[in-house]
Design a protein around this motif. Structure first.
Motif, short mmCIF file in Angstrom:
data_model
loop_
_atom_site.label_atom_id
_atom_site.label_comp_id
_atom_site.label_asym_id
_atom_site.label_seq_id
_atom_site.Cartn_x
_atom_site.Cartn_y
_atom_site.Cartn_z
N THR A 135 65.65 43.56 14.89
CA THR A 135 64.45 42.91 15.52
C THR A 135 63.35 42.47 14.56
O THR A 135 62.91 41.47 14.98
CB THR A 135 63.90 44.15 16.49
N ASN A 136 63.12 43.06 13.60
CA ASN A 136 62.23 42.57 12.57
C ASN A 136 62.71 41.60 11.57
O ASN A 136 62.05 41.13 10.67
CB ASN A 136 61.30 43.99 12.16
N ASN A 137 63.77 41.96 11.49
CA ASN A 137 64.65 40.92 10.20
C ASN A 137 65.58 40.40 11.04
O ASN A 137 66.87 40.67 11.00
CB ASN A 137 65.14 41.58 9.32
N ALA A 138 65.32 39.07 11.69
CA ALA A 138 66.33 38.24 12.43
C ALA A 138 67.42 37.91 11.55
O ALA A 138 67.44 37.57 10.50
CB ALA A 138 65.56 37.03 13.09
N PRO A 139 68.71 37.77 12.23
CA PRO A 139 69.95 37.16 11.64
C PRO A 139 69.74 36.00 11.20
O PRO A 139 70.23 35.44 10.00
CB PRO A 139 71.06 37.22 12.64
N GLN A 140 68.65 35.16 11.75
CA GLN A 140 68.48 33.66 11.56
C GLN A 140 67.77 33.63 9.87
O GLN A 140 67.86 32.60 9.40
CB GLN A 140 67.66 33.09 12.18
N THR A 141 67.70 34.72 9.39
CA THR A 141 67.08 34.71 7.91
C THR A 141 68.02 34.49 6.83
O THR A 141 67.66 34.01 5.81
CB THR A 141 66.08 35.82 7.76
N LEU A 142 69.31 34.71 7.41
CA LEU A 142 70.32 34.57 6.34
C LEU A 142 71.11 33.41 6.16
O LEU A 142 71.01 32.50 7.20
CB LEU A 142 71.57 35.61 6.74
N LEU A 143 71.74 32.97 4.95
CA LEU A 143 72.34 31.57 4.60
C LEU A 143 73.36 31.62 5.53
O LEU A 143 73.75 30.47 6.07
CB LEU A 143 72.49 31.63 3.33
N LEU A 144 74.09 32.68 5.82
CA LEU A 144 75.21 32.90 6.68
C LEU A 144 75.05 32.11 8.11
O LEU A 144 75.89 31.64 8.71
CB LEU A 144 76.01 34.23 6.75
N VAL A 145 73.84 32.31 8.61
CA VAL A 145 73.51 31.52 9.68
C VAL A 145 72.88 30.32 9.74
O VAL A 145 73.06 29.35 10.44
CB VAL A 145 72.52 32.63 10.63
N LYS A 146 71.84 30.25 8.79
CA LYS A 146 71.00 28.88 8.50
C LYS A 146 72.10 27.62 8.21
O LYS A 146 71.72 26.60 8.69
CB LYS A 146 69.97 29.22 7.73
N LYS A 147 72.86 27.82 7.29
CA LYS A 147 73.60 26.98 6.60
C LYS A 147 74.59 26.18 7.71
O LYS A 147 74.80 24.97 7.99
CB LYS A 147 74.38 27.08 5.40
N PRO A 148 75.39 27.04 8.78
CA PRO A 148 76.42 26.41 9.49
C PRO A 148 75.54 25.86 10.84
O PRO A 148 76.03 25.09 11.08
CB PRO A 148 76.86 27.46 10.11
N ARG A 149 74.28 26.25 10.81
CA ARG A 149 73.48 25.33 11.91
C ARG A 149 72.75 24.24 11.33
O ARG A 149 72.22 23.41 11.88
CB ARG A 149 72.27 26.55 12.21
#
Length: 188
Positions: free
Chosen positions: A133-147
């Motif tokens: 909730t306070n540390n969204a998955p979107q902060t991870l490279l695993l999510v940011k790079k594929p997006r």
């Protein structure tokens, strides 16, 4: 005394003071204590069974293997996020004939894939898993790079909210959407 001589004397005085300050700091120690090699660092990762898809049609690893583990992307030795798969790079095992296209992804390969994903940003991963909730998955490279919200040599792999994106982000949030993982496998 000439202006030049005064500047040289001033510089020598400043340099001498700097050397003295550095020597004093070196002899008195630093503000931080020495690392304790016996102190463990806790790294928390998302559910391993959800990653492997154990008991489900498809898990997160299957999606990553299909979309990211090709030999020209993350299925090569030199990548920070190295992924093994049935059709790409195989985990070296002298006891098993692991060649691309042979048997399915092995238990060793799944474990190595999980460790690669968790090890990419272990501290941030732990924060996301412990408190998404306070540390969204979107902060991870695993999510940011594929997006492609951060530069990715492979370009955009997922669109925010599509099945592949939901597969990974739901897993990181602790409620894996296995249906999204399965559907994401059907996208070329």
């Amino acid at each position: 005394m000439s202006r030049r001589a005064a500047l040289i004397r001033s510089f020598a005085s400043i340099a001498g003071a700097s050397v003295f300050a550095m020597a004093a700091a070196a002899t008195t120690g630093s503000c931080a204590s020495s690392p304790d090699p016996l102190r463990p660092t806790l790294i928390v990762g998302p559910d391993y069974k959800a990653f492997t898809g154990e008991g489900q049609a498809a898990g997160v690893s299957a999606f990553l293997e299909q979309r990211c583990a090709t030999l020209d992307c993350h299925g090569q030795v030199g990548r920070p996020l190295r992924l093994y798969s049935r059709t790409g790079l195989r985990f070296p095992n002298p006891d098993v004939q692991n060649t691309p296209g042979s048997s399915g992804t092995t238990a060793e390969e799944l474990q190595a894939n999980y460790q690669a994903v968790i090890g990419l940003e272990p501290e941030t991963m732990s924060k996301v898993v412990l408190d998404p909730t306070n540390n969204a998955p979107q902060t991870l490279l695993l999510v940011k790079k594929p997006r492609a919200s951060e530069r990715h040599k492979g370009g955009q792999i997922v669109v925010i909210g599509d099945d592949g994106d939901r597969c990974v982000t739901s897993w990181l949030s602790g409620a894996t959407d296995f249906a999204a993982c399965k559907t994401a496998l059907q996208v070329p």
